[in-house]
Every structure is written in C-alpha cells, then in structure tokens.
Design an enzyme around this catalytic site. Structure first.
Site, PDB file in Angstrom:
ATOM      1  CD  GLN A  85      -1.934  -8.180  10.244  1.00 38.59           C
ATOM      2  OE1 GLN A  85      -3.094  -8.438  10.531  1.00 38.59           O
ATOM      3  NE2 GLN A  85      -1.524  -6.962   9.955  1.00 38.59           N
ATOM      4  CD  GLU A 120      -5.511  -2.342  17.474  1.00 36.71           C
ATOM      5  OE1 GLU A 120      -5.913  -1.439  16.741  1.00 36.71           O
ATOM      6  OE2 GLU A 120      -5.401  -3.529  17.079  1.00 36.71           O
ATOM      7  CE1 TYR A 162      -1.764   1.831   4.418  1.00 39.19           C
ATOM      8  CE2 TYR A 162      -2.810   3.945   4.817  1.00 39.19           C
ATOM      9  CZ  TYR A 162      -2.859   2.579   4.850  1.00 39.19           C
ATOM     10  OH  TYR A 162      -3.973   1.934   5.285  1.00 39.19           O
ATOM     11  CG  ASP A 204      -2.550  -5.153  14.841  1.00 37.31           C
ATOM     12  OD1 ASP A 204      -2.681  -3.923  14.969  1.00 37.31           O
ATOM     13  OD2 ASP A 204      -2.961  -5.799  13.861  1.00 37.31           O
ATOM     14  CG  ASN A 205      -6.906  -6.168  14.512  1.00 39.72           C
ATOM     15  OD1 ASN A 205      -7.589  -5.360  15.134  1.00 39.72           O
ATOM     16  ND2 ASN A 205      -6.604  -6.017  13.245  1.00 39.72           N
ATOM     17  CE  LYS A 244      -3.946  -2.158   0.210  1.00 33.20           C
ATOM     18  NZ  LYS A 244      -4.838  -2.250   1.382  1.00 33.20           N
ATOM     19  CG  ASP A 262      -1.783  -4.889   2.446  1.00 36.19           C
ATOM     20  OD1 ASP A 262      -2.980  -5.211   2.663  1.00 36.19           O
ATOM     21  OD2 ASP A 262      -1.222  -3.947   3.034  1.00 36.19           O
TER      22      ASP A 262
END
Lengths: 670, 670
Positions: free
Chosen positions: B319, B419, B533, B390-391, B260, B354
């Site tokens: 991930q 998070e 980004y 994260d998540n 991205k 991505d």
C-alpha cells in the site's frame, strides 16, 4: 525476463467444499424424482467486497442451463437448491462474482448513517448504473430505466448538506434498482466452479421400497414344485401386506453336475438344486427353469404384479453351473486349471464345485462384458426394472460402473440392489459406481449402541448421498443368532427396526412369518432344511403376518419413514431401549420409534426428545399416538416414560399430534 | 451396435481418501526439510485377491521416481512414507496391483492346513514363477533362480499324500521367492492414482520459530530516533533470550500527506508517522527511511543478526502513502474517484486518508503484479528470507499464489507469515496458496475451553497439513482485554501458552516485557501512545524478560515443543486449568503444560494423563520435572494433583523422566 502472470488474475472469488460432491466429483450424488438438491459451498473473496453467486444446473438431455440464486448462510457458506423432476443425470455448477454495486450500496448506507458527504459516492453509483445500462442495451426498456435511475442519483443541489439524497440513494437501494443491477451484472471476471458436479436421479422406489423375497419352488400345492402361476396367486396377499417389490432368487435352469441337495449335501435324484447354480442343457441366464413355467408365464407374473403395484425383482448372479452353455461356447471366459478343467469357485479350503465364476481377467473381457450386459437388457425388455445383484463385490468395480451406465441409457428407471456383504469400503464403492441400494450390516447390529453407531455413520454426508441402505432382518443365507435365540419378540423387534430405520427394507418372507429360527447346526447362520436346496412347506404365524401388514401400512401413511434423511437418535437412560425419530423437513410428520432390543425382559426408560427440533411446542402437552396398538398417550415436556414388554410387543411407533386441546380451546376462553 | 467398453477394464484396484492431499490435490501439503511424509490411502479391489502397493515420489528437480512399498493397516487402509531432504516441491503418487502370487501363496497355506491335494496348485504356482522368470530375463541371475524355484514346486513323486510338498511350498512362501516375485511383479494392469500429489518443503524455521517484534524508532538513546545501528546493538540480548526471528515494521520512507501523529491524531511537525504509510519523495518500497540509516546499514544488520542465528523479517505492506512515487509514476495502479483524486483506504464510515490501496482490478494488473514481485525479490537479494505480510487478505488469492511461487523459484528458502486477521476460510485459503505461517485467533482465545476448541481444530487434518499457526499474545494492533485487566499473571500465562501451544510464536517485545496493558481508551485494543505513531521509551520488567528467556530455552531443549504434531489435551477436573502435552513421535520427549487461565485466583485440579499413549509405564512412579522452577515431583498413575498460583507463576511446564529409581534398582535387588 519477467515471470509470466496467469491469465485469470482478475478472478477473485474462491470456491471450496461444495456439496453434494462425491470424491471430488468422481461419482454422482443420488436423488430420486421429485426431490430437491440442496447445494452448498464455501464462496468468498479477498477484502470486504460483497459477492453474488448463482447455481446453474441442467438435465443431461437439456442444452440450456437454468440459473437460480444462492444465498449466504454463515461463515462464508452459501446455499442454493434445484428440483429434479426427470430420471437420469443432472449436472450443476456454481458461478460467483464480486458484486461491486452491492458493496457500494452497503457502504453508502453506512456513510449516510454517519452523516458523511456522499456526493462523490452518488456519482460513483450513477456511473456504475450507466455502465450496466450499456450492457443491458439489447433490452431497451431496462436500459432506459437504468439511465433514469442513474440520473436520479445525481443531486442538482450543490449544497449537499441541505439536500439529503433521495431514495433510491437513501441507504435502501432495494427493489427495482437492485433487481436490474443483478440482472445485468458484469460477470466478465466471474469464477465458475472447477467442475460440473453430477447428480443421478432415480425413481422414487430407489429411496422408498418394501421388499418380499420368496422361492417360487415352495409355492406349489402340497409338495409339488411351485410355478410362476402359483406365485401369481399370492400377489394380492403380498400387495395387501404392503410390499411393493417381490424378489425371486434366480429363475433359470439349474445345473446337474455337482448339484447340491438338502442341507448342502450332494443331491439325490429328484432334488431341485440351488437356483444360483445357473445353466443347464435347457439354457443359461436368458432362459427360464421349465419347472417354474415358461417365459410367457414369467411375463404374465411381471404384468399382474405391476397391476398390484408390485415390481418383480430378478436376481442377477453372474456365475455358471458346470452345465451352462457358456462353458462350451465360451471357455475363454473361465479360468482353467493346469489339467484343462475349469476352475470352480472356492474360498480355500472351501470348494463350491457346482459354481464356475467368470474370469474377469480374461483377455476376452470385452466380449464377456457385452454378453453380461445383454442379459440384464434382456430381462429389462421383459418388463423387469428391479434387480438384486448377487455378490457384485467379486466382479470389478469398473465392470459395474460400465454395465449400470449402459443399462440406464436404455432404462433409466432401472433399480439395482447390491448384495455385497463384505468390507465397508468395497460396499461403499459399489454404491458409488451406481448401485441404487445396498444390503447392509443391519442383520448383525443387534444392541442399541451398535444400531446407533451404524446408522449414525450411514446418515452422515457424503455416505448418505450415495449409499442407500436396504435393511434385511433375514435372508436365505442369514439367520442371525438373535433370531435363533430370541423367539417371537426377536422377529417382531427386527421387523420394526428394519421398517422404521430404513426407508427401504425387506424380509425373506415365508420363514420370517413362520418364525423359523432353527439353524442347520449350532454356530451356523444357515437355515436347517434351507429352501436353497429343497422345497419347503411354510406355516406362517398369522399374528406375525398381521404385524408385517400393520408396520407396512404405517410406512405408507407416514412420509417421515419414506426417507433416510431426518433420522435422529434420542437418549433413553436405558441401554436396552433404542429410541429414534424420523421427520419430514417441515416437521409435518414426526415418527418416534422405541424398541426394546432385549427380547427377554421388560425394559423401562425415559425418552429425551429435542422438542424444538421436532417442531413440538415446549409449553403444551402433546399426544403420542402409538400406531401399532392404537394407544394414545399424553406427553409433556422433553422427558417421557416408556415401558416396553417384549412379550406383548417389543417396539412402539409413535406419531406426534402436536396440538392437544385444553380448556383454553373452549369457546369460553376465546 | 454394442456399447463401447472402457479401455482399462482390467484395472481392478480402487484408490480413495489419499492423505495428505489438500482440496483434491489443488494445493500442496507442507513439510520442512528433514521431515517424513506419511502417505495413506484406501486401496482395495473386488473379491479376495491380495494387493501390492508402492508409493512413488520425487523432488521436482529429479526426473526419476523413487519407489517405496506401502503396507496395509486395517480396514483397507495402506500406509507408506518418504523423507524430504531438499527445499522445494515434491510430488508423490501411488501404484497398486492385484498380487496373484501372494493370493496363491496365502491360499496354498490354507489348502495345506486342510490336508488337501495341492498338486495342481503347485503347478499353478510353478507356472506363475516361470512367467515371472520370463519378465526378469534382463537380469539372468534372478531369472535362472526363479526357474529353479519353479522346478522345486513340481513334485516328482506321483503319490502326493506320501510326499508333503517341500519348502518353499510348505505354506511359508517367504524370503527369497517372495522378494523375487515382488521385484518382477506384473504391473501391466496396475492402477496409478489419478493425481501426482504435491508436498512443498520449506526450511525448518517454517515450522519452529521464535519471533521478536520491535520498532527500530524506539531503540535510540534518550528520545532520539533509533537506527539500524541501535538495533544491531540489541541483537546479542535478543539472541540470548532465545529468539531467532527479529521482525521490523516497514523500514521505508514515510509519507507526509495526512501523516498520523500520536494516538492516531493528525501529525504535528516532527512526528515520525506510521511506518505503514509507505513512500515519500525519498522513495518507496525499495528505499530505506533515512531516519533509520542506509541500505548498507540495513544489510549489515541482517548480516550481524544472521551471525547470532537471527533472521531479520521484513514487513511487506503493499500500500502507499499519497506521496509514494508510484502515485505519480503509475496512477493506473490506483482507483480514482469521480473528481480525479486517488481513492484512499476506508472501511466505511472510517477513512484512512494516509493510505492508498492498490487497485487489483486495474486492467494494468500484470504490470502491478510484476512490480510487487520485484519488491520482494529486491529484499530477498539484500539477504532477507523471512517476510511478514501485512493484510494479505485484501489482495487477491491468485496474486499471492503467483507471487509466492515466483519468489520461491529464486529463493526456495523464503518464509512468509500471513498477517490476516479475518474470516477463517479466508485465513485458511491464504495458507493454502502458499504462506508458510499464519497469525491466528490465539490472542482472543482466553478461556481453557476456547483454547481447547481452537487448537483441536488447528491440529486436525487437513488443516494441520497446510496451516502453520504462529501465536502472538500481543501485536502493535492487539492489546487484548485479558492483558489489559490481568496484570503480570496474564502476561506470564499468555507467554507460556503461546510458547508451548505453538511451535512458532512471537511477541511484540518491548511493551510485552514492560507489562504494558494500558489501552488508548476503554473498549479499545489499541495501545495508549502507540509506537505506531511515536517513539516510546520502554521500561522492561527484568523478571518478565527472564521468564521469556527461560521459556525459549525450554523450547530449544525439547523437540516436542518444536512441532505442532503430537498435541493432546488432558482433562483437569477444573475449567480454569488447561492441560496439554506435546510429544515427539517416539515419545522420547514428552512435555506437559498446565496453565491457570484465571489470573486472579489459585486453581487446583487433577491432571488425567493417558500414560500408555505418552509412553509412561503404568505401574511405576515417574518424575514430573517442572522446567520453569526446576522443581521435581514424583507422580504415580494417570491422575495427579496440581495447584497453580497465578501470583507466583500461572503456568507450569513439566518434562517427564520416565524411569524413577526405586529399591529395585539397587544392586541388592538385581
């Protein structure tokens, strides 16, 4: 070495906060035959996957589980329900799993709405359906049908844009496919709730009952000691007044040693003594006081009462007079003082020398428990199924839990009322260990705010799931200051409150109907010339008896009053006016009660009703039918005026008739 | 055959409603080193007997229990407490028994007061003491002393009325005898609580922490990609501003496939990509993005930061980018589409091509779990003890429960921030399974009433016992409408709220200090030109940075702000003014914060303080010292005027100095 992973790492569903569940499943919730058990739980998983959940339940006597789907409410809360149709113990649990097909189906709809190429997704769906078909192999019709449906998802046309997928992939994967996919869902990684939660189901009378207490001793003609036969003669009238439980103080032989006489003095020869001083040379807890008649007389009374729809409730008072056979046959069941004598009951510095408590800490407790159980079983075998248990809070919780469970194994219809006037947590614990109903603090809650607070507490979960209040304005031990000083309006108000706040209530009838308000002495809650120690000749007030009959009739006619669910309090703008409604779950029956708790002055106020919650149309007039007087009022909107004059009647019981005819109802307008 | 009796029919004590206990003991409560665990429970028995109760606790590494007495409060509630001094798991339970000696002792006092003959009672007591002496036989001194005391209860004089019993039987059975009788109490029939309840003890920073987030990429000189060395240079300033955790987005190599670019478009050559697209040919979760430097650079950053009192927090984002080595080495850890490709992340119809999520339903989940654990352990071995995860809500709860427990076995000092911006029950569950801290809905609670409601919920038990909020006014994903439209006062207000409502809070620092409020597009919460980004060159607003430093200094100086206990909201008579206080348990430090949540207008109100609860003398003036401006106000009584002008400063933080000198304090008056 790598740390071990758990065995169930693929079980993704979490379950929490399941209701009804008492103390983490330690005690059963309570219901009565014919009710529905609504089960809720927080059920959720990681991520965005859809879930499916089922409630599984069975009666303890059944080996197979019955399954019923649960549905999501909001905020990850799910609900299901099941009917209880048999007496005894039910268990339920929950099973839930990630529903990949439902996830796929929801996502497909979004993809289609966004105009995406879904060829690969349809193939994903087709494979899921084929896997399901393989699981369904036992029932070939479903299996074949699933394979057909899978096939229909595979689009032959290689140009997807030109051929939009046909139903069932049109974003509405419903009906047949959904049903089949649910039926054969892969539950290999389902989570089952950690416990089988118990619900104990009792007779309907455990929830809705109307009690009348009297001393048989005073039912005889002109000063003679009353008998079971005399009581039998009163049954039709008690039934006509609307009572369905007739509770008698202990009916056993009464001790002579340290016998109490009138007004709790030492007895003079000929005085009958307190029926709670159980046991004499004539027998103990399985014997009948000869002055009342024979066992055969008692059995006939029970049978005749049943014919009138009345249960005779016996008093279970586990204590002995000094003359009880147990004191000779089982001295090991009592505590002994250093001088060898048996320890009498006391609450230092008060002494109750006519009563010997059992010693529940005796090393011979097993024999004692068995004998006490045998007493209750004995009376159950004589046809008694309702028991009022005297002072259960002075015996161990574990004892009651065991005794009640054993009694119910043989007699699941048994109903037990706990007479524990003690600290709140002890009262609640007794309800948890199995008592069907409980006496309450109602007698001492006399202001509107006290009543509002107390009954709000009782109607909260989990209390409402295990504690069933039975409200008594008076008992042979409780003549409240309110009744002593309030005169007739106080008796009327307390009757109306008890009968409408409580699905179960009772009165110690003869003195209540006689408006007896005289205490033994100033500051005491004991009756003067208490019937506990002597015969009385009650002069009932006919208008009071009539009101009792009317109120009980209203209870019978209105299902809203037959349950403690659905109680709501309403603001009256006057702190002497208490207003509350009870309604059936469908609002088909809504009863509003307004009571002026001030027995001395007229009170006026505005009753504020949440019309929508009560199922009353907001934009039409409605009729408030006052059921005691029969008067009908036309009310409008949520705020309506009431005036309650205690000298005429301190309480009003309204039934709402929702639809009031207006000119629009004439044919002319139709 | 007689029904079996239970084995523990003599255990009379019941225990209920023990706190802190999460979900019936399923999860541990949380504390930090140096705190006290206050344990309460309903403890009661049948009848009127006295009870004794002890709390028993131990650290998991200890084999011996430590015992400390519990004391009754009101309504059958008991309380005890124990200190937690070590990291790791503690367990506690409760033991309680009927204390016959205490019962005897209380009753004796009543008997004596009523002038009763107590000879037999004294003999009862003497025998109890002798039985206790027999139990104490191992320690002969106590045993002999007890026998002496028993003897002293036996009155030689045969005329008791003439010889009142001597102490210790004088109604004050205290001191020595009570102590000895407790020490050797007969606990044969004691009840032990059904569970050993767990408490997990973490470092103090788990409770009180101040986080600063930055993207290392933007710390380079003049448009060059920043490095760990650049970040290292910023440490002194970050430390001076009062932060003790520096959180960096993922530091690993970034994928190239579907990378991205600026504003979430496809990347152009040279664009750095999102750090959350982890993994490239240069390595995966255990590698460092070469643009940031080397592993050695990172380790040095961690070490230098530690010297400034700052923990470097790493981002754990489980991930992969399509280029991650795992995608080749472990294709079995990913979900595959029918065409053989790996399933990318999506929230249909949105696609995130991505990012490849792991498939936690793979049959190879054990290998996946072990590998993911090894990542966290790897970084812990590099000196990292704080992790921002994260998540976590897109991975199974069971996975986190296992991973966190395993991490803590080796690194009990580890702190993990969850998070998860998702549904409330999922967020709470993640806290239950072990996360030390959690992001919250704070960013979207902007009115005074919303804040009052949400923080009241968070401060209730049991939530406060397992969920530690960490408040962020902004994150790289969250630029709220309030910040977009409120200008400088909005940033100031949100900073003050976060720093005083939460013992832990953080800011995504550079844009916050730069007052960056521009979204990518109207209605979006994404930053324009988001640093996710691209590189940014932030222009910090010096006065904003100064305020951050002042507020953090206030937090460090005032222990009341270092815990989420002791939060109370106060009525202000103006719905735009939120007032709340935090205080230490002894009220030695009381901080009142008043925030005008309206960034546009001056608001005035009256703050109503419960002076007694805050330990402020009612009848004297007290000083309200405003800590941001340094202004001092003389307040009087519970109701005081405040005016908050958002253009100067939208919030005020008062410390109360309780004693204000008056003329009475002059020597003249003394």
């Amino acid at each position: 070495m790598a740390p071990a992973t758990p065995t169930d790492g693929l079980r993704r569903v979490a379950m929490e906060a399941v209701t009804p569940e008492i103390d983490g499943g330690r005690f059963p919730a309570k219901r009565v035959v014919g009710e529905t058990v609504v089960v809720e739980g927080d059920i959720f998983t990681d991520g965005q996957d859809a879930l499916a959940a089922v409630l599984r339940y069975r009666h303890e006597a059944a080996t197979r589980w019955i399954e019923t789907p649960m549905a999501p409410l909001v905020n990850d809360r799910w609900r299901g329900e099941f009917p209880v149709t048999e007496l005894g113990r039910y268990v339920f649990t929950i099973e839930a799993w990630v529903d990949h097909f439902e996830t796929w189906s929801r996502q497909l709809a979004k993809r289609l709405a966004a105009g995406q190429d879904v060829r690969l997704e349809l193939e994903v769906g087709a494979r899921m359906i084929e896997e399901t078909a393989a699981r369904a192999d036992g029932t070939t019709a479903d299996s074949a049908r699933l394979r057909e449906l899978a096939k229909s998802l595979r689009i032959p046309n290689p140009h997807p844009a030109a051929s939009p997928p046909t139903s069932p992939a049109s974003g509405e994967v419903n009906g047949e496919l959904t049903t089949l996919m649910r039926r054969y869902a892969d539950r290999a990684q389902a989570t089952t709730y950690a416990r089988e939660v118990e619900v104990f189901v009792e007779p309907q009378k455990a929830r809705f009952s109307t009690w009348y207490e009297l001393f048989p001793r005073s039912t005889g003609p002109a000063g003679k000691h009353g008998t079971f036969k005399d009581v039998e003669r009163l049954l039709p009238e008690i039934g006509r007044m609307g009572f369905d439980v007739l509770y008698l103080p202990p009916i056993h032989p009464i001790g002579r040693t340290h016998r109490k006489g009138a007004n709790n003095k030492s007895a003079q020869p000929g005085e009958p003594g307190s029926p709670w001083a159980i046991g004499s040379e004539e027998g103990g807890h399985k014997a009948v006081n000869p002055e009342l008649g024979t066992l055969a007389d008692f059995r006939r009374l029970v049978k005749t009462a049943a014919g009138e729809g009345i249960d005779v409730a016996l008093d279970i008072a586990f204590q002995c007079s000094p003359d009880h056979p147990y004191t000779r046959e089982h001295p090991e069941w009592f505590k002994h003082r250093p001088d060898g004598s048996i320890q009498y009951a006391e609450n230092p510095p008060k002494k109750y020398e006519d009563i010997y408590p059992f010693d529940f800490e005796t090393e011979h407790w097993r024999g004692l428990w068995q004998e006490l159980l045998s007493i209750v079983l004995y009376w159950a075998e004589q046809g008694v199924s309702v028991f009022r248990v005297d002072n259960p809070h002075t015996k161990p919780f574990a004892f009651w839990e065991w005794l009640i469970a054993e009694l119910r194994r043989a007699h699941p219809e048994a109903i037990l009322l706990s007479e524990a006037f003690t600290r709140p947590k002890v009262m609640y614990r007794l309800a948890k260990v199995g008592f069907s109903q409980s006496y309450t603090y109602f007698a001492w809650r006399n202001t509107a705010y006290e009543l509002y607070q107390y009954f709000t507490e009782l109607s909260q979960p989990p209390i409402r799931d295990f504690f069933r209040p039975n409200l008594w304005p008076n008992t042979p031990d409780i003549l409240t200051e309110y009744l002593q000083t309030g005169g007739r309006p106080a008796f009327q108000a307390r009757l109306i409150l008890a009968a409408t706040l409580g699905a179960s209530y009772g009165i110690y009838g003869p003195p209540f109907e006689a408006l007896e308000g005289r205490p033994r002495e100033h500051g005491s809650e004991e009756y003067v010339d208490s019937e506990k120690y002597q015969l009385r000749n009650w002069k009932r007030d006919p208008s009071m008896s009539e009101l009792v009959g009317i109120v009980n009739h209203i209870r019978r006619e209105n299902p809203a009053l037959q349950s403690d669910r659905g109680l709501r309090f309403h603001f009256t703008e006057n702190e002497q006016l208490l207003a509350y409604s009870k309604s059936t779950p469908d609002n088909a029956n809504v009863i509003l009660t307004v009571v002026n708790v001030d027995p001395h002055h007229v009170q006026r106020g505005m009753v504020n009703l949440p019309l929508e919650e009560l199922g009353i149309e907001i934009d039409r007039s409605y009729q408030a039918h006052e059921l005691i007087s029969g008067a009908r009022y036309l009310w409008n909107g949520p705020r309506n005026f009431v005036e309650v004059n205690p000298q005429s009647m301190p309480g009003q019981i309204f039934r709402f008739r929702r639809r009031v005819r207006s000119e629009h109802d004439f044919e002319y307008f139709l």
